[in-house]
Structures are given as structure tokens and as C-alpha cells.
Write a protein that holds these residues in place. Structure first.
Motif, mmCIF file in Angstrom:
data_model
loop_
_atom_site.group_PDB
_atom_site.id
_atom_site.type_symbol
_atom_site.label_atom_id
_atom_site.label_comp_id
_atom_site.label_asym_id
_atom_site.label_seq_id
_atom_site.Cartn_x
_atom_site.Cartn_y
_atom_site.Cartn_z
ATOM 1 N N TYR A 42 20.612 42.133 49.983
ATOM 2 C CA TYR A 42 20.751 42.283 51.431
ATOM 3 C C TYR A 42 20.168 41.082 52.182
ATOM 4 O O TYR A 42 20.627 40.750 53.270
ATOM 5 C CB TYR A 42 20.056 43.565 51.900
ATOM 6 N N SER A 43 19.182 40.424 51.589
ATOM 7 C CA SER A 43 18.567 39.253 52.232
ATOM 8 C C SER A 43 19.190 37.947 51.744
ATOM 9 O O SER A 43 18.600 36.874 51.918
ATOM 10 C CB SER A 43 17.061 39.235 51.951
ATOM 11 N N THR A 102 28.207 37.712 56.547
ATOM 12 C CA THR A 102 27.328 38.838 56.862
ATOM 13 C C THR A 102 27.723 40.088 56.089
ATOM 14 O O THR A 102 26.857 40.829 55.603
ATOM 15 C CB THR A 102 27.361 39.144 58.375
ATOM 16 N N ARG A 149 26.884 41.256 52.133
ATOM 17 C CA ARG A 149 25.655 41.932 51.717
ATOM 18 C C ARG A 149 25.745 43.442 51.841
ATOM 19 O O ARG A 149 24.809 44.157 51.501
ATOM 20 C CB ARG A 149 24.481 41.402 52.556
ATOM 21 N N TYR A 150 26.872 43.948 52.336
ATOM 22 C CA TYR A 150 27.096 45.393 52.409
ATOM 23 C C TYR A 150 27.833 45.853 51.158
ATOM 24 O O TYR A 150 28.692 45.145 50.628
ATOM 25 C CB TYR A 150 27.928 45.752 53.639
ATOM 26 N N HIS A 151 27.519 47.054 50.715
ATOM 27 C CA HIS A 151 28.255 47.643 49.601
ATOM 28 C C HIS A 151 29.713 47.863 50.022
ATOM 29 O O HIS A 151 29.979 48.193 51.188
ATOM 30 C CB HIS A 151 27.626 48.970 49.184
ATOM 31 N N TYR A 185 23.296 53.319 57.575
ATOM 32 C CA TYR A 185 23.917 52.129 56.991
ATOM 33 C C TYR A 185 25.371 51.997 57.456
ATOM 34 O O TYR A 185 25.830 50.899 57.810
ATOM 35 C CB TYR A 185 23.864 52.183 55.470
ATOM 36 N N CYS A 198 26.986 49.016 59.913
ATOM 37 C CA CYS A 198 28.163 48.223 59.552
ATOM 38 C C CYS A 198 29.280 48.425 60.568
ATOM 39 O O CYS A 198 29.996 47.476 60.920
ATOM 40 C CB CYS A 198 28.630 48.608 58.149
#
Length: 305
Positions: A41-42, A196, A199-201, A244, A248
Motif C-alpha cells: 500500500y505504501s 495510485t 496499490r488496491y486489491h 476500503y 477507492c
């Protein structure tokens, strides 16, 4: 029993939805497997000395145009961007190699998802011959080795049918699942352009894209349910925390608003690209050429946003 051919277009062969593949067990496997292909995520491009997020986006837009013009399956572009981001996280490259990397990623993704993979000669043409077929083959092996040949990545597209089949979408609301599906696919493609969202599933992006698509077609007003009701239902289906998905969803909404503002600004002002000088990337092919839509990027180092 009759055999059916599901060909929709010349370059697209699809199968009917198999109820067996839409069961809970398959969804659970997807949710468990996706962790292997998501960036931390980072995550940043700190390993890259020359490549920036802005350069990545420019090459991503070029890749999206190539996939669109070649009528690739929806998953090809998202898969190629997943390969690119994972490669950039483990291997430093020069900025004049970024387009070559993107081309190799498209080639690999098309081989995995397309019934007719993109030809190497076609991809070389789209780069305006700034790369050779030999370079493309070498980088194909390089990308595969850096990814440890683990290329069967889970994408947000894999979750769409599972989620839509579990959402309440009665016919009397005049909202067709196919329409929502097409809107969600478009949003997923736009998300793949932006670093960006890497980093999200994939499941979170799929949930947020469906939420945005349903809101866009007026599902909230026609169904009598609220946005929070929809988010809660998606949480029950996937066991993903609602915060989450909502985060998003807000990022997607911001992306769409920013894109709309940029288009309005460009239409009312002089084209800011008129004064860009050529650099590491070769100039685009002439407008009289066959594939004029998928232009080769200009120097990504000189583009200012």
C-alpha cells in the motif's frame, strides 16, 4: 445437445457464463490468490532513478490506445499494467526503456488472455519502429524472469461477474447488468492508468467500480436503497471492510472529476503539447498512416501536468 459458438466479433471469442464458475468457492479462491499480485500500500517508484509516475501514465495511455485499436480483451491492458508495476518495483530502468517495457508487457498479457495474441511486428509498428523485434523478445524474457514466471495475475475484471450475480438488480428498475458491467469495465481500465490504484486489491477496485457504475445509472434512486446499503452488501459478499471500498470509490470519483476538468481546460485553451520538443521517445507516425489513433508518446520527461 447443440453446440453454440459465442463469437461476438472477429477478434473476440467468449464463452457463456458457467454457473459452476460463479460459485462461492471460486470467489473465495480469487480473494485468497489476489494478495500475491498487489503492490504494498505504501509502494512508490523510489527504486527508479529516471522513471516517474507521470511518465508511467503517459506510456499507460499509449498502451490503452493500442489495446483499444487492436480490440484486445478487456483484461489485457489491466494485466499488462500489473506486469509493468511489479517490474518497476524490482528493477530500475532508464526512461527511454519505459515504452519498450510496456510493449513487452502487452505482448505477454495478450499471449495469456487472447485467443489471437498481438504479433510482435504489430507492436513494433506501434512504437514507430523505435524498438526492434529482437529487443522485444529479449525484454519479454527479462520481464518473465523478474516476475518469476508468475503471470496469471488476478485482475478486477475477474470479480465483476461474481459481484453482479450477487447484487439485487431486479428488471423493474430498468437497469440491465450488461450496462453496469460495461461501465465498470471502463472504470477499471481508467484505474489501471493511474499508479495510485495499483496499490488496491483487484477485488476492491471491482467493488468500487461497480458502485460507481450503479450510481452513474441511477441505481440508488430507482432501487430505494442508499449508497451505504450497496457498500454493506458488497462487504457481505467479499468480506472486505467497507471503508476500503468507499475510499477507492472516492478515488474513482475524484479521477473522473479531474479528467473532466482537464478536458474542459484543454478545449478552451491552446494545446499545451504544441511546444513539447521530441526526446527519448520517437515522434508519432504521420496522420495518414493506418494506426494513427495509437500514437507513440512524446518525451515523457518534458510533459508537465
Amino acid at each position: 445437445m447443440d453446440l453454440y459458438c459465442c463469437e461476438i466479433a472477429e477478434n473476440e471469442n467468449t464463452a457463456y457464463d458457467d454457473p459452476t464458475l460463479l460459485q462461492d468457492r471460486v470467489l473465495r479462491v480469487l480473494l485468497k490468490t489476489e494478495d500475491r499480485y498487489v503492490l504494498p500500500y505504501s509502494a512508490t517508484l523510489s527504486k527508479q532513478k529516471e522513471v516517474t509516475v507521470e511518465m508511467r501514465k503517459i506510456v499507460a495511455e499509449w498502451m490503452m490506445e493500442v489495446c483499444e485499436e487492436q480490440k484486445c480483451q478487456d483484461e489485457v491492458f489491466s494485466l499488462a499494467m500489473n506486469y509493468m508495476d511489479r517490474f518497476l518495483m524490482c528493477c530500475s530502468i532508464m526512461k527511454n526503456q519505459l515504452q519498450l517495457l510496456g510493449t513487452a508487457c502487452m505482448l505477454i498479457a495478450s499471449k495469456l488472455r487472447e485467443s489471437r495474441p498481438l504479433a510482435g511486428e504489430t507492436l513494433v509498428y506501434y512504437t514507430d519502429h523505435s524498438v526492434t523485434k529482437q529487443q522485444l523478445s529479449s525484454w519479454e524474457l527479462l520481464v518473465l524472469s523478474k516476475l518469476k514466471w508468475d503471470i496469471a495475475s488476478v485482475t478486477p475484471h475477474d470479480f465483476l461477474r461474481h459481484l453482479l450475480n450477487r447484487l439485487p438488480m431486479e428488471d423493474n428498475w430498468m437497469i440491465r447488468p450488461e450496462m453496469v458491467l460495461n461501465h465498470a469495465k471502463t472504470l477499471i481500465t481508467l484505474c489501471a492508468r493511474e499508479f495510485t490504484f495499483s496499490r488496491y486489491h483487484p477485488s476492491i477496485i471491482a467493488c468500487a467500480s461497480i458502485t460507481s457504475a450503479l450510481c452513474g445509472v441511477g441505481w440508488v434512486g430507482k432501487s430505494g436503497r442508499t449508497l451505504q446499503d450497496l457498500l454493506q452488501r458488497l462487504t457481505e459478499i467479499t468480506n472486505i471492510e467497507k471503508d476500503y471500498v468507499e475510499e477507492c470509490f472516492n478515488q474513482i470519483d475524484k479521477m473522473i472529476r479531474d479528467s473532466t476538468c482537464d478536458q474542459a481546460t484543454q478545449s478552451s485553451e491552446v494545446n499545451p503539447c504544441d511546444n513539447i520538443r521530441p526526446g527519448e521517445f520517437t515522434p508519432p507516425p504521420g496522420k495518414n498512416q493506418e494506426h494513427e489513433a495509437a500514437l507513440t508518446p512524446t518525451d515523457v520527461h518534458d510533459v508537465h501536468f
